[in-house]
Scaffold this motif. Structure first.
Motif, mmCIF file in Angstrom:
data_model
loop_
_atom_site.group_PDB
_atom_site.id
_atom_site.type_symbol
_atom_site.label_atom_id
_atom_site.label_comp_id
_atom_site.label_asym_id
_atom_site.label_seq_id
_atom_site.Cartn_x
_atom_site.Cartn_y
_atom_site.Cartn_z
ATOM 1 N N TYR A 216 1.516 -27.305 35.774
ATOM 2 C CA TYR A 216 0.466 -27.732 36.686
ATOM 3 C C TYR A 216 -0.227 -29.023 36.246
ATOM 4 C CZ TYR A 216 1.044 -22.860 38.096
ATOM 5 O OH TYR A 216 1.573 -21.649 38.504
ATOM 6 N N TRP A 217 0.270 -29.639 35.186
ATOM 7 C CA TRP A 217 -0.404 -30.838 34.678
ATOM 8 C C TRP A 217 0.279 -32.092 35.182
ATOM 9 C CZ3 TRP A 217 -5.039 -30.887 32.448
ATOM 10 C CH2 TRP A 217 -5.513 -32.116 31.958
ATOM 11 N N PHE A 218 -0.519 -33.007 35.728
ATOM 12 C CA PHE A 218 0.012 -34.274 36.229
ATOM 13 C C PHE A 218 -0.680 -35.435 35.511
ATOM 14 C CE2 PHE A 218 0.257 -37.982 38.846
ATOM 15 C CZ PHE A 218 1.577 -37.978 39.243
ATOM 16 N N PRO A 219 0.088 -36.453 35.067
ATOM 17 C CA PRO A 219 1.546 -36.539 35.150
ATOM 18 C C PRO A 219 2.213 -35.656 34.112
ATOM 19 C CG PRO A 219 0.680 -38.477 34.059
ATOM 20 C CD PRO A 219 -0.511 -37.688 34.508
ATOM 21 N N PRO A 220 3.433 -35.211 34.383
ATOM 22 C CA PRO A 220 4.094 -34.267 33.472
ATOM 23 C C PRO A 220 4.309 -34.824 32.070
ATOM 24 C CG PRO A 220 5.615 -35.051 35.177
ATOM 25 C CD PRO A 220 4.251 -35.485 35.586
ATOM 26 N N ASP A 221 4.411 -36.138 31.944
ATOM 27 C CA ASP A 221 4.610 -36.743 30.623
ATOM 28 C C ASP A 221 3.425 -36.492 29.697
ATOM 29 O OD1 ASP A 221 6.977 -37.686 31.590
ATOM 30 O OD2 ASP A 221 6.287 -39.746 31.901
ATOM 31 N N GLU A 222 2.271 -36.197 30.273
ATOM 32 C CA GLU A 222 1.065 -35.980 29.457
ATOM 33 C C GLU A 222 0.811 -34.502 29.162
ATOM 34 O OE1 GLU A 222 -0.738 -38.352 28.109
ATOM 35 O OE2 GLU A 222 0.571 -39.884 28.977
ATOM 36 N N ALA A 223 1.708 -33.623 29.616
ATOM 37 C CA ALA A 223 1.475 -32.185 29.465
ATOM 38 C C ALA A 223 1.614 -31.710 28.022
ATOM 39 C CB ALA A 223 2.425 -31.395 30.361
ATOM 40 N N SER A 224 2.115 -32.545 27.151
ATOM 41 C CA SER A 224 2.216 -32.145 25.738
ATOM 42 C C SER A 224 0.896 -32.339 25.004
ATOM 43 C CB SER A 224 3.319 -32.942 25.043
ATOM 44 O OG SER A 224 3.050 -34.334 25.123
ATOM 45 N N SER A 225 0.051 -33.251 25.503
ATOM 46 C CA SER A 225 -1.212 -33.544 24.806
ATOM 47 C C SER A 225 -2.441 -33.329 25.682
ATOM 48 C CB SER A 225 -1.207 -34.994 24.322
ATOM 49 O OG SER A 225 -1.123 -35.888 25.424
ATOM 50 N N PHE A 226 -2.288 -33.376 27.007
ATOM 51 C CA PHE A 226 -3.394 -33.227 27.965
ATOM 52 C C PHE A 226 -4.490 -34.272 27.743
ATOM 53 C CE2 PHE A 226 -1.740 -28.895 27.059
ATOM 54 C CZ PHE A 226 -1.159 -28.637 28.281
ATOM 55 N N LEU A 227 -4.107 -35.450 27.268
ATOM 56 C CA LEU A 227 -5.092 -36.491 26.969
ATOM 57 C C LEU A 227 -5.423 -37.343 28.188
ATOM 58 C CD1 LEU A 227 -3.925 -37.648 23.412
ATOM 59 C CD2 LEU A 227 -5.821 -36.120 24.016
ATOM 60 N N SER A 228 -4.578 -37.328 29.200
ATOM 61 C CA SER A 228 -4.866 -38.046 30.437
ATOM 62 C C SER A 228 -4.257 -37.265 31.599
ATOM 63 C CB SER A 228 -4.302 -39.467 30.390
ATOM 64 O OG SER A 228 -2.886 -39.449 30.325
ATOM 65 N N GLY A 229 -4.637 -37.635 32.818
ATOM 66 C CA GLY A 229 -4.144 -36.913 33.982
ATOM 67 C C GLY A 229 -5.084 -35.804 34.404
ATOM 68 N N PHE A 230 -4.518 -34.755 35.033
ATOM 69 C CA PHE A 230 -5.365 -33.671 35.524
ATOM 70 C C PHE A 230 -4.530 -32.428 35.814
ATOM 71 C CE2 PHE A 230 -3.944 -36.089 39.183
ATOM 72 C CZ PHE A 230 -3.604 -35.126 40.130
ATOM 73 N N ASP A 231 -5.208 -31.276 35.811
ATOM 74 C CA ASP A 231 -4.608 -30.027 36.259
ATOM 75 C C ASP A 231 -4.663 -30.022 37.789
ATOM 76 O OD1 ASP A 231 -3.990 -26.952 35.340
ATOM 77 O OD2 ASP A 231 -5.114 -27.037 37.220
ATOM 78 N N ILE A 232 -3.499 -29.874 38.448
ATOM 79 C CA ILE A 232 -3.465 -30.048 39.894
ATOM 80 C C ILE A 232 -4.263 -28.962 40.625
ATOM 81 C CG2 ILE A 232 -1.313 -31.333 39.863
ATOM 82 C CD1 ILE A 232 0.183 -28.884 40.713
ATOM 83 N N ARG A 233 -4.383 -27.777 40.034
ATOM 84 C CA ARG A 233 -5.173 -26.717 40.663
ATOM 85 C C ARG A 233 -6.651 -27.078 40.665
ATOM 86 N NH1 ARG A 233 -2.601 -22.569 36.492
ATOM 87 N NH2 ARG A 233 -3.355 -24.312 35.215
ATOM 88 N N CYS A 234 -7.132 -27.590 39.528
ATOM 89 C CA CYS A 234 -8.532 -28.018 39.443
ATOM 90 C C CYS A 234 -8.769 -29.252 40.297
ATOM 91 C CB CYS A 234 -8.897 -28.294 37.983
ATOM 92 S SG CYS A 234 -8.827 -26.826 36.932
ATOM 93 N N GLY A 235 -7.751 -30.113 40.391
ATOM 94 C CA GLY A 235 -7.875 -31.289 41.243
ATOM 95 C C GLY A 235 -8.060 -30.917 42.701
ATOM 96 N N ARG A 236 -7.299 -29.925 43.163
ATOM 97 C CA ARG A 236 -7.439 -29.488 44.556
ATOM 98 C C ARG A 236 -8.807 -28.855 44.803
ATOM 99 N NH1 ARG A 236 -3.092 -30.271 47.565
ATOM 100 N NH2 ARG A 236 -0.998 -30.258 46.670
ATOM 101 N N LEU A 237 -9.295 -28.060 43.861
ATOM 102 C CA LEU A 237 -10.629 -27.477 44.016
ATOM 103 C C LEU A 237 -11.693 -28.568 44.022
ATOM 104 C CD1 LEU A 237 -10.374 -24.327 41.708
ATOM 105 C CD2 LEU A 237 -10.603 -24.335 44.193
ATOM 106 N N HIS A 238 -11.527 -29.559 43.168
ATOM 107 C CA HIS A 238 -12.527 -30.622 43.045
ATOM 108 C C HIS A 238 -12.707 -31.381 44.359
ATOM 109 C CE1 HIS A 238 -14.694 -34.139 41.597
ATOM 110 N NE2 HIS A 238 -13.719 -34.897 42.094
ATOM 111 N N VAL A 239 -11.608 -31.778 45.010
ATOM 112 C CA VAL A 239 -11.744 -32.570 46.237
ATOM 113 C C VAL A 239 -12.338 -31.741 47.372
ATOM 114 C CG1 VAL A 239 -9.836 -34.100 45.602
ATOM 115 C CG2 VAL A 239 -9.378 -32.113 47.053
ATOM 116 N N LEU A 240 -12.299 -30.422 47.243
ATOM 117 C CA LEU A 240 -12.925 -29.543 48.237
ATOM 118 C C LEU A 240 -14.363 -29.199 47.882
ATOM 119 C CD1 LEU A 240 -9.889 -27.173 48.856
ATOM 120 C CD2 LEU A 240 -10.797 -28.867 50.454
ATOM 121 N N GLY A 241 -14.860 -29.743 46.762
ATOM 122 C CA GLY A 241 -16.260 -29.562 46.397
ATOM 123 C C GLY A 241 -16.552 -28.375 45.516
ATOM 124 N N PHE A 242 -15.523 -27.766 44.901
ATOM 125 C CA PHE A 242 -15.724 -26.577 44.076
ATOM 126 C C PHE A 242 -15.521 -26.891 42.593
ATOM 127 C CE2 PHE A 242 -14.758 -24.882 48.232
ATOM 128 C CZ PHE A 242 -15.579 -23.764 48.341
#
Length: 404
Positions: A216-242
């Motif tokens: 669920y981490w985008f971009p996938p190249d950053e999923a080993s460190s989670f230093l940049s990008g975003f979790d797509i589930r949290c991203g979808r909640l965020h744009v909906l105001g949650f």
């Protein structure tokens, strides 16, 4: 009559708009990082693996109708197997140059493609127009409900313009004459009673279960460190105001914790927050919360009248909770602007931005979501014995019911 040089079929208004919205709900609730840059996908196998096998039910009749259409139009009755079924969304920057679908050796088994558009050009997204290199029609402007079908060979070399705004969502199927590539037996073998949450013929679990965090981490190249990008589930909640907040009475975030350890919180119980208010309803994980929110967007947010129901328990967020929520967001959404560029420009998102939200309506959607998923679970359980017997997934005319 089939054009022998460029065999292709365009079906306008093939899918009802409400069904398009339902499939959009499923995809936005469950998708993972996809197979090419800036693409997200929801496969049937992924739905099954995350305890959402019941969500394949709205797709099954479409598969049957499309296979029948392909066999009829291309003159290969009773010869085709569904090799792949998936909900696919292309976001800003996604595109594909001129190619045919059989020019990669590992895809030689593919004979025909079907692409069902679930949302519309210039309304939900910009860019993404489909082009055939030769033959007529040359250009396909995606419109919700329309379908294109074509042979996966050099007779139908095609390209797709870059998405410049929004999210272009399709239901895509591949057909093969080779039975060894039929996806049905593999899917059926995964649909075990344990995965369906069934014991003694009764339904127990309808809660989605997240896959690996990396999926669920985008971009996938950053999923080993989670230093940049975003979790797509949290991203979808965020744009909906949650926002989300862990459901733990003694919870306290330590800024010394690694990003990975904090991301593990997404697999545990959560609360939803919105505009400095916290709803005291427990969601068992991030997928449960996201599916509930997406169901609310699909079914409830555009109601003209306020839905009455049980008074929800909503409390103002404390300063400590606000600080923790902001810290969580900094971990889950390293690049907030990227998430907003990908997910924040569709018509539904803009509508939500101007909608007068109330927790009463949202709370009323919770039991409706439960009824929806339980109904699909029952349908799946009634179909499953027939699928196992035939090793094929199809619509079964059935009567009767299961105990709740």
């Amino acid at each position: 009559m089939v054009d022998s040089e460029h065999p292709r079929l365009i079906l306008h208004n093939f899918l009802p708009l409400e069904l398009c919205k339902e499939l959009e709900f499923i995809h936005k609730s469950c998708c993972t990082v996809g197979y090419r840059p800036n693409v997200f996908s929801t496969t049937l196998s992924h739905l099954i693996a995350t305890n959402c096998g019941h969500l394949i039910m709205p797709i099954i009749p479409i598969r049957e109708r499309l296979r029948e259409k392909a066999e009829e139009y291309f003159g290969c009755q009773y010869e085709l197997f569904v090799e792949f079924t998936g909900l696919i969304s292309w976001c800003r920057g996604a595109s594909i140059g001129w190619h045919s679908d059989d020019n990669r050796p590992y895809l030689k088994q593919r004979d025909f493609a079907a692409v069902c558009y679930l949302n519309s050009y210039d309304v939900d997204f910009k860019g993404g127009i489909f082009h055939f290199k030769d033959g007529e029609p040359t250009d396909i402007v995606p419109m919700a409900g329309d379908v294109i079908m074509y042979t996966a060979d050099d007779q139908n070399i095609h390209s797709v313009d870059e998405i410049t705004e929004g999210e272009r969502i399709t239901l895509t199927l591949w057909f093969s004459r080779d039975a060894s590539f039929d996806e049905d037996p593999k899917l059926i073998s995964s649909l075990s009673p344990a995965l369906l949450g069934v014991a003694d013929g009764k339904l127990h679990s309808y809660i989605p279960m997240p896959g690996s965090i990396n999926m669920y981490w985008f971009p996938p190249d950053e999923a080993s460190s989670f230093l940049s990008g975003f979790d797509i589930r949290c991203g979808r909640l965020h744009v909906l105001g949650f926002d989300i907040y862990p459901f733990q009475e003694t919870f306290h975030l330590s800024k010394s914790e690694s990003s990975y350890n904090i991301l593990e919180l997404l697999s545990g119980p959560l609360l939803l927050a919105r505009e400095s208010e916290l709803l005291d309803t427990q969601f068992l994980n991030i997928m449960h919360a996201l599916q509930m929110v997406q169901f609310y967007i699909w079914k409830f947010f555009n109601l003209k009248i306020k839905v009455e129901g049980t008074t929800p328990n909503v409390t103002p967020t404390s300063q400590t909770q606000k600080t923790d929520i902001d810290h969580l967001k900094s971990v889950f959404l390293k690049d907030v602007q990227l998430a907003e560029r990908f997910f924040g420009h569709s018509r539904s998102i803009k509508d939500v931005a101007t909608y007068e939200f109330d927790w009463f309506t949202f709370s009323a959607a919770v039991p409706e979501w439960e009824c929806y998923v339980l109904k699909l679970q029952k349908e799946l359980l009634l179909h499953l014995p027939h699928w196992r017997t035939n090793q094929s997934i199809f619509c079964v005319p059935l009567g009767g019911d299961l105990e709740d």
